[in-house]
Design a protein around this motif. Structure first.
Motif, PDB file in Angstrom:
ATOM      1  N   ALA A 128       0.833  -1.202   0.000  1.00 39.24           N
ATOM      2  CA  ALA A 128       0.000   0.000   0.000  1.00 39.24           C
ATOM      3  C   ALA A 128       0.866   1.249   0.000  1.00 39.24           C
ATOM      4  O   ALA A 128       0.589   2.211  -0.711  1.00 39.24           O
ATOM      5  CB  ALA A 128      -0.926  -0.005   1.218  1.00 39.24           C
ATOM      6  N   VAL A 129       1.934   1.257   0.774  1.00 38.68           N
ATOM      7  CA  VAL A 129       2.829   2.423   0.821  1.00 38.68           C
ATOM      8  C   VAL A 129       3.515   2.609  -0.516  1.00 38.68           C
ATOM      9  O   VAL A 129       3.611   3.712  -1.032  1.00 38.68           O
ATOM     10  CB  VAL A 129       3.865   2.266   1.957  1.00 38.68           C
ATOM     11  N   SER A 130       3.973   1.529  -1.108  1.00 36.90           N
ATOM     12  CA  SER A 130       4.646   1.607  -2.403  1.00 36.90           C
ATOM     13  C   SER A 130       3.715   2.162  -3.469  1.00 36.90           C
ATOM     14  O   SER A 130       4.097   3.017  -4.257  1.00 36.90           O
ATOM     15  CB  SER A 130       5.138   0.214  -2.805  1.00 36.90           C
ATOM     16  N   THR A 131       2.482   1.713  -3.488  1.00 40.12           N
ATOM     17  CA  THR A 131       1.508   2.198  -4.464  1.00 40.12           C
ATOM     18  C   THR A 131       1.243   3.677  -4.262  1.00 40.12           C
ATOM     19  O   THR A 131       1.200   4.449  -5.202  1.00 40.12           O
ATOM     20  CB  THR A 131       0.182   1.413  -4.334  1.00 40.12           C
ATOM     21  N   ARG A 132       1.084   4.085  -3.019  1.00 40.73           N
ATOM     22  CA  ARG A 132       0.796   5.482  -2.732  1.00 40.73           C
ATOM     23  C   ARG A 132       1.960   6.372  -3.160  1.00 40.73           C
ATOM     24  O   ARG A 132       1.771   7.415  -3.738  1.00 40.73           O
ATOM     25  CB  ARG A 132       0.515   5.642  -1.243  1.00 40.73           C
ATOM     26  N   ARG A 133       3.183   5.970  -2.895  1.00 35.28           N
ATOM     27  CA  ARG A 133       4.339   6.784  -3.253  1.00 35.28           C
ATOM     28  C   ARG A 133       4.459   6.964  -4.759  1.00 35.28           C
ATOM     29  O   ARG A 133       4.740   8.043  -5.227  1.00 35.28           O
ATOM     30  CB  ARG A 133       5.619   6.156  -2.707  1.00 35.28           C
ATOM     31  N   THR A 134       4.273   5.907  -5.507  1.00 31.11           N
ATOM     32  CA  THR A 134       4.442   6.008  -6.947  1.00 31.11           C
ATOM     33  C   THR A 134       3.298   6.774  -7.591  1.00 31.11           C
ATOM     34  O   THR A 134       3.485   7.422  -8.603  1.00 31.11           O
ATOM     35  CB  THR A 134       4.563   4.620  -7.605  1.00 31.11           C
ATOM     36  N   SER A 135       2.110   6.731  -6.997  1.00 33.14           N
ATOM     37  CA  SER A 135       0.982   7.411  -7.614  1.00 33.14           C
ATOM     38  C   SER A 135       0.988   8.911  -7.344  1.00 33.14           C
ATOM     39  O   SER A 135       0.326   9.656  -8.038  1.00 33.14           O
ATOM     40  CB  SER A 135      -0.343   6.799  -7.142  1.00 33.14           C
ATOM     41  N   THR A 136       1.732   9.368  -6.329  1.00 35.96           N
ATOM     42  CA  THR A 136       1.733  10.789  -6.001  1.00 35.96           C
ATOM     43  C   THR A 136       3.054  11.472  -6.339  1.00 35.96           C
ATOM     44  O   THR A 136       3.243  12.632  -6.019  1.00 35.96           O
ATOM     45  CB  THR A 136       1.441  11.008  -4.505  1.00 35.96           C
ATOM     46  N   ARG A 137       3.946  10.775  -6.971  1.00 36.57           N
ATOM     47  CA  ARG A 137       5.245  11.355  -7.304  1.00 36.57           C
ATOM     48  C   ARG A 137       5.062  12.442  -8.358  1.00 36.57           C
ATOM     49  O   ARG A 137       4.433  12.237  -9.381  1.00 36.57           O
ATOM     50  CB  ARG A 137       6.172  10.270  -7.827  1.00 36.57           C
ATOM     51  N   LEU A 138       5.602  13.607  -8.093  1.00 33.26           N
ATOM     52  CA  LEU A 138       5.482  14.738  -9.013  1.00 33.26           C
ATOM     53  C   LEU A 138       6.838  15.077  -9.602  1.00 33.26           C
ATOM     54  O   LEU A 138       7.870  14.819  -9.000  1.00 33.26           O
ATOM     55  CB  LEU A 138       4.960  15.969  -8.274  1.00 33.26           C
ATOM     56  N   GLY A 139       6.807  15.706 -10.744  1.00 36.86           N
ATOM     57  CA  GLY A 139       8.015  16.200 -11.367  1.00 36.86           C
ATOM     58  C   GLY A 139       7.772  17.606 -11.888  1.00 36.86           C
ATOM     59  O   GLY A 139       6.670  17.939 -12.304  1.00 36.86           O
ATOM     60  N   CYS A 140       8.788  18.424 -11.838  1.00 39.12           N
ATOM     61  CA  CYS A 140       8.683  19.794 -12.335  1.00 39.12           C
ATOM     62  C   CYS A 140       8.455  19.775 -13.845  1.00 39.12           C
ATOM     63  O   CYS A 140       9.228  19.162 -14.579  1.00 39.12           O
ATOM     64  CB  CYS A 140       9.954  20.555 -12.002  1.00 39.12           C
ATOM     65  N   PRO A 141       7.394  20.428 -14.325  1.00 33.44           N
ATOM     66  CA  PRO A 141       7.149  20.436 -15.765  1.00 33.44           C
ATOM     67  C   PRO A 141       8.203  21.241 -16.537  1.00 33.44           C
ATOM     68  O   PRO A 141       8.376  21.045 -17.730  1.00 33.44           O
ATOM     69  CB  PRO A 141       5.769  21.069 -15.904  1.00 33.44           C
ATOM     70  N   SER A 142       8.914  22.120 -15.855  1.00 32.48           N
ATOM     71  CA  SER A 142       9.916  22.945 -16.502  1.00 32.48           C
ATOM     72  C   SER A 142      11.262  22.226 -16.596  1.00 32.48           C
ATOM     73  O   SER A 142      11.906  22.230 -17.635  1.00 32.48           O
ATOM     74  CB  SER A 142      10.075  24.253 -15.722  1.00 32.48           C
ATOM     75  N   ARG A 143      11.667  21.603 -15.485  1.00 30.57           N
ATOM     76  CA  ARG A 143      12.998  21.019 -15.421  1.00 30.57           C
ATOM     77  C   ARG A 143      12.994  19.494 -15.295  1.00 30.57           C
ATOM     78  O   ARG A 143      14.010  18.845 -15.513  1.00 30.57           O
ATOM     79  CB  ARG A 143      13.721  21.638 -14.225  1.00 30.57           C
ATOM     80  N   THR A 201      11.828  22.927  -5.919  1.00 28.19           N
ATOM     81  CA  THR A 201      12.859  23.496  -5.050  1.00 28.19           C
ATOM     82  C   THR A 201      14.216  23.535  -5.741  1.00 28.19           C
ATOM     83  O   THR A 201      15.160  24.130  -5.224  1.00 28.19           O
ATOM     84  CB  THR A 201      12.967  22.699  -3.735  1.00 28.19           C
ATOM     85  N   ALA A 202      14.328  22.953  -6.924  1.00 31.54           N
ATOM     86  CA  ALA A 202      15.591  22.995  -7.666  1.00 31.54           C
ATOM     87  C   ALA A 202      15.682  24.233  -8.554  1.00 31.54           C
ATOM     88  O   ALA A 202      16.737  24.850  -8.649  1.00 31.54           O
ATOM     89  CB  ALA A 202      15.725  21.736  -8.529  1.00 31.54           C
ATOM     90  N   CYS A 203      14.547  24.632  -9.180  1.00 29.62           N
ATOM     91  CA  CYS A 203      14.624  25.762 -10.109  1.00 29.62           C
ATOM     92  C   CYS A 203      13.688  26.915  -9.751  1.00 29.62           C
ATOM     93  O   CYS A 203      13.769  27.979 -10.346  1.00 29.62           O
ATOM     94  CB  CYS A 203      14.343  25.288 -11.542  1.00 29.62           C
ATOM     95  N   GLY A 204      12.761  26.703  -8.807  1.00 28.52           N
ATOM     96  CA  GLY A 204      11.857  27.771  -8.390  1.00 28.52           C
ATOM     97  C   GLY A 204      10.579  27.885  -9.199  1.00 28.52           C
ATOM     98  O   GLY A 204       9.731  28.721  -8.900  1.00 28.52           O
ATOM     99  N   HIS A 205      10.402  27.057 -10.218  1.00 27.85           N
ATOM    100  CA  HIS A 205       9.186  27.084 -11.029  1.00 27.85           C
ATOM    101  C   HIS A 205       7.987  26.706 -10.163  1.00 27.85           C
ATOM    102  O   HIS A 205       8.069  25.791  -9.361  1.00 27.85           O
ATOM    103  CB  HIS A 205       9.327  26.113 -12.205  1.00 27.85           C
ATOM    104  N   SER A 206       6.871  27.403 -10.303  1.00 26.85           N
ATOM    105  CA  SER A 206       5.666  27.058  -9.549  1.00 26.85           C
ATOM    106  C   SER A 206       4.493  26.851 -10.497  1.00 26.85           C
ATOM    107  O   SER A 206       4.434  27.434 -11.570  1.00 26.85           O
ATOM    108  CB  SER A 206       5.344  28.163  -8.530  1.00 26.85           C
TER     109      SER A 206
END
Length: 57
Positions: free
Chosen positions: A15-30, A50-55
């Motif tokens: 359950a934890v593994s599924t939750r982590r992979t389903s909510t993982r986000l990535g910056c659309p810019s970088r 937090t790497a490039c400041g894009h929001s």
């Protein structure tokens, strides 16, 4: 109910593994995975890289 504690542990880890992979986000810019969730205007949810400041929301 699981027959053993080992089976219960496997169930919880799955359950934890599924939750982590389903909510993982990535910056659309970088593409960075270093993303923070913040409270946006009018109570909405926004994200900040937090790497490039894009929001974005």
């Amino acid at each position: 109910m699981p027959a053993s504690i080992d089976q219960e542990g496997d169930h919880l880890l799955g359950a934890v593994s599924t939750r982590r992979t389903s909510t993982r986000l990535g910056c659309p810019s970088r593409g960075s995975a270093h993303v923070a969730q913040v409270l946006g205007d009018n109570g909405g949810i926004s994200y900040v890289c937090t790497a490039c400041g894009h929001s974005w929301s």
